[in-house]
Design a protein around this motif. Structure first.
Motif, PDB file in Angstrom:
ATOM      1  N   TYR A  24       0.702  -1.356   0.139  1.00  0.00           N
ATOM      2  CA  TYR A  24       0.035  -0.053  -0.055  1.00  0.00           C
ATOM      3  C   TYR A  24       0.951   1.247   0.183  1.00  0.00           C
ATOM      4  CZ  TYR A  24      -3.569   3.414   1.095  1.00  0.00           C
ATOM      5  OH  TYR A  24      -4.300   4.671   1.213  1.00  0.00           O
ATOM      6  N   TYR A  25       1.866   1.168   0.811  1.00  0.00           N
ATOM      7  CA  TYR A  25       2.850   2.385   1.051  1.00  0.00           C
ATOM      8  C   TYR A  25       4.002   2.086   0.243  1.00  0.00           C
ATOM      9  CZ  TYR A  25      -0.032   3.885   5.042  1.00  0.00           C
ATOM     10  OH  TYR A  25      -0.951   4.160   6.014  1.00  0.00           O
ATOM     11  N   SER A  30       5.433   7.999   0.405  1.00  0.00           N
ATOM     12  CA  SER A  30       5.199   7.273   1.408  1.00  0.00           C
ATOM     13  C   SER A  30       6.215   6.777   2.263  1.00  0.00           C
ATOM     14  CB  SER A  30       4.585   5.973   1.020  1.00  0.00           C
ATOM     15  OG  SER A  30       3.284   6.465   0.367  1.00  0.00           O
ATOM     16  N   HIS A 115      -4.344   0.789  -2.781  1.00  0.00           N
ATOM     17  CA  HIS A 115      -3.459   2.155  -2.975  1.00  0.00           C
ATOM     18  C   HIS A 115      -3.909   2.827  -4.371  1.00  0.00           C
ATOM     19  CE1 HIS A 115       0.297   4.810  -3.260  1.00  0.00           C
ATOM     20  NE2 HIS A 115       0.154   4.331  -4.552  1.00  0.00           N
ATOM     21  N   LYS A 116      -4.196   2.097  -5.324  1.00  0.00           N
ATOM     22  CA  LYS A 116      -4.642   2.730  -6.782  1.00  0.00           C
ATOM     23  C   LYS A 116      -5.928   3.426  -6.414  1.00  0.00           C
ATOM     24  CE  LYS A 116      -0.914   1.291  -9.091  1.00  0.00           C
ATOM     25  NZ  LYS A 116       0.069   2.087  -9.611  1.00  0.00           N
ATOM     26  N   ARG A 119      -5.814   6.548  -4.615  1.00  0.00           N
ATOM     27  CA  ARG A 119      -5.127   7.666  -5.370  1.00  0.00           C
ATOM     28  C   ARG A 119      -5.744   8.193  -6.444  1.00  0.00           C
ATOM     29  NH1 ARG A 119      -0.286  10.262  -3.286  1.00  0.00           N
ATOM     30  NH2 ARG A 119       0.430   8.676  -1.947  1.00  0.00           N
ATOM     31  N   ASP A 124      -7.302  10.494  -0.491  1.00  0.00           N
ATOM     32  CA  ASP A 124      -6.026  10.838   0.322  1.00  0.00           C
ATOM     33  C   ASP A 124      -5.794  12.532   0.582  1.00  0.00           C
ATOM     34  OD1 ASP A 124      -5.210  11.194  -2.040  1.00  0.00           O
ATOM     35  OD2 ASP A 124      -3.267  10.145  -1.730  1.00  0.00           O
TER      36      ASP A 124
END
Length: 126
Positions: A24-25, A30, A115-116, A119, A124
């Motif tokens: 994720y990071y 990050s 994550h995708k 984003r 975020d």
């Protein structure tokens, strides 16, 4: 109680959360600006691992291979039925190994996808 086996089992149970966080990071931002404490890492990894293992257990139930949670608890506690639980684990070692590898792969994919999505949806940003 065998402390080594209990510790090893706890570490194995925490791995999916660590894998999720790793994938994720994964951006440069990050790595540069997020410096969580050890306690934050363990607690978030624990919660994520519980969630991922719960999903894994439910998938096992759906395909007809239910888990015997009592065996895991006996190994952690080191109770009177420790030897019996250890015997049951050794007889199903291949199945346990496949389960863990699939859960770890699922954790990595879930981390990347999360994550995708966050984003792309700009979730975020404040």
């Amino acid at each position: 109680m065998n402390l080594a086996i209990g510790t090893f089992l706890v570490l194995i149970l925490l791995v999916p959360g660590a894998i999720f966080r790793r994938f994720y990071y994964n951006a440069q931002f990050s790595k540069q600006y997020l410096k969580p404490s050890f306690v934050e890492l363990v607690l978030s990894g624990f919660v994520l691992s519980l969630l991922i293992h719960f999903i894994g257990f439910m998938c096992c139930e759906l395909i007809g291979r239910p888990w015997d949670i009592e065996v895991i608890l006996n190994l952690l506690a080191g109770g009177a039925s420790f030897d019996e639980s250890a015997q049951r684990v050794s007889s199903h070692f291949n199945l346990i190994l496949r389960y863990n590898l699939l859960v770890w792969l699922f954790s990595a994919i879930l981390g990347i996808v999360s994550h995708k999505v966050i984003r792309l949806a700009a979730l975020d940003q404040r």
